[in-house]
Scaffold this active site. Sequence first.
Site, short mmCIF file in Angstrom:
data_model
loop_
_atom_site.label_atom_id
_atom_site.label_comp_id
_atom_site.label_asym_id
_atom_site.label_seq_id
_atom_site.Cartn_x
_atom_site.Cartn_y
_atom_site.Cartn_z
N ARG A 23 -11.88 17.98 -3.56
CA ARG A 23 -10.81 18.56 -2.75
C ARG A 23 -10.06 19.63 -3.52
O ARG A 23 -9.71 19.43 -4.68
CB ARG A 23 -9.82 17.47 -2.30
CG ARG A 23 -10.49 16.39 -1.46
CD ARG A 23 -9.52 15.33 -1.01
NE ARG A 23 -10.22 14.25 -0.34
CZ ARG A 23 -9.65 13.14 0.15
NH1 ARG A 23 -8.33 13.01 0.05
NH2 ARG A 23 -10.37 12.21 0.73
N ARG A 39 -3.81 12.86 -8.16
CA ARG A 39 -4.28 13.94 -7.28
C ARG A 39 -5.21 14.86 -8.07
O ARG A 39 -4.77 15.75 -8.78
CB ARG A 39 -3.08 14.72 -6.73
CG ARG A 39 -3.40 15.55 -5.50
CD ARG A 39 -2.14 16.21 -4.96
NE ARG A 39 -1.13 15.25 -4.58
CZ ARG A 39 -1.08 14.65 -3.39
NH1 ARG A 39 -1.99 14.93 -2.48
NH2 ARG A 39 -0.13 13.78 -3.12
N GLU A 95 -0.11 5.58 -2.15
CA GLU A 95 -1.26 5.29 -1.28
C GLU A 95 -2.53 5.09 -2.10
O GLU A 95 -2.85 5.86 -2.99
CB GLU A 95 -1.47 6.46 -0.31
CG GLU A 95 -2.69 6.28 0.59
CD GLU A 95 -3.26 7.60 1.06
OE1 GLU A 95 -4.49 7.67 1.27
OE2 GLU A 95 -2.49 8.58 1.21
N SER A 152 -6.23 4.63 3.15
CA SER A 152 -5.72 5.03 4.46
C SER A 152 -6.77 4.61 5.48
O SER A 152 -7.90 5.09 5.45
CB SER A 152 -5.50 6.54 4.50
OG SER A 152 -4.74 6.91 5.62
N ARG A 168 -7.38 5.69 -8.32
CA ARG A 168 -6.04 5.13 -8.09
C ARG A 168 -6.03 3.62 -8.36
O ARG A 168 -4.97 3.06 -8.68
CB ARG A 168 -5.57 5.45 -6.67
CG ARG A 168 -5.32 6.94 -6.48
CD ARG A 168 -4.57 7.26 -5.21
NE ARG A 168 -4.34 8.70 -5.08
CZ ARG A 168 -3.50 9.26 -4.22
NH1 ARG A 168 -2.81 8.49 -3.39
NH2 ARG A 168 -3.36 10.57 -4.17
#
Length: 427
Positions: A265, A280, A352, A355, A394
């Site tokens: 990403r 991130r 988070e 999701s 994460r």
Amino acid sequence: MLDLKYVLSNFDEVAAKLARRGGSIDLEPVRRLGEERRTLLQESESLRQKQNAANEQMKVLAKQGGDALAGARAELKELSGQIKGLDEKLRGIEAELEQALLYLPNLPAESTPEGRSEDDNVQVRTWGEKRALDFAPKTHDELGTALGIFDFDRAAKLSGARFVVLRGMGARLERALAAFMLDVHTSRGYEEVLPPYLVNRESMTGTGQLPKFEDDAFKTREEEQKDEKFLIPTAEVPVTNLYRDEILEGEQLPLRHTAWTPCFRREAGSYGRDTKGLIRQHQFHKVELVKFTRPESSYEELEKLTGDAEEILQRLGLHYRVMALCTGDLGFGAAKTYDIEVWLPGQSAYREISSCSNFEDFQARRAQIRFRPAKGEKPRFVHTLNGSGLAIGRTVVAILEQYQRADGSVAIPEALQPYLGGAKELR
């Protein structure tokens, strides 16, 4: 993609539902193009009726002969030209309509809470307790660097910002978590798949990343775009598109797949956010869960999918909470979403880690994934669901921060120890 017929027939209702998301979503181009399409269809139908009548007249005149036959042929030729011209206009209008629909987000489910931002998300439940630490907790990047398992400096030398080199037990921990997660999910009925990491434009469009979010994707550069490929942002893309342009049999559903892949990403909209650590990154690994279900059972399957993701955290003994996202924080293609947020004592915040979303028929309509409810029945669109089970980086973050000790060592959760040769700590 929203159903064009439904949008045009229930325009005010659709506008009101989209308004629940907040912001300005302009439906007027769809209304205008829909009206133009309807007018062209009516004109085309009228001309085709005239054409059919002219054809019948030609049959009669062909038997009679004479000058009238030549005039009828000329009229028929003119009608054919007019119909062809209208059909070309109609194809252009329908292409514009499809493009406009591709930019429209999904309609929020009725059960999605109202709200404008993440501050309005609703806590559904928590699991476990915050660990009592009698020392000032460190962040995961401090811990990982001191332990020698994170090498951010050499990653920056290789690739720039937002990358990491995992070393020694860091690399083993990442691999162990992937194996552990896949073992849990396959034991619960998910079929493991290992898809390509490069996909075509049709696949990215099918799941909703394109065309709206193309700036956030890494892609190959081809001058004529004949062999254009995109690096996957999540395994959701290739796994969902496994069944693109297919009709499944009703008895096959629900289909459940899990996949461990890297994710790529650009994080185009996150400048200055989470610049340190693993939260991130441009490249990270994730175990994904994807379901294809009948419409009537998709919300029951969403609860199960969320529970399957939670199962990983529970086995690892990591405290977390589940949040129902409000309409203003809902993702582009989702009708309803639960975020699972894990507690990070080093940041004194929940972040988070998964999701889990029900897209209803939004992705299936874009990708043309249908099922036949029973033999001889008309195919219907499936409902698609997906969620992280879990984001591996994460999860490493959560283990380091929740299991840290005062001396800088980190305990390894008992469930992971068999995957690490019996190791009980990072030191």
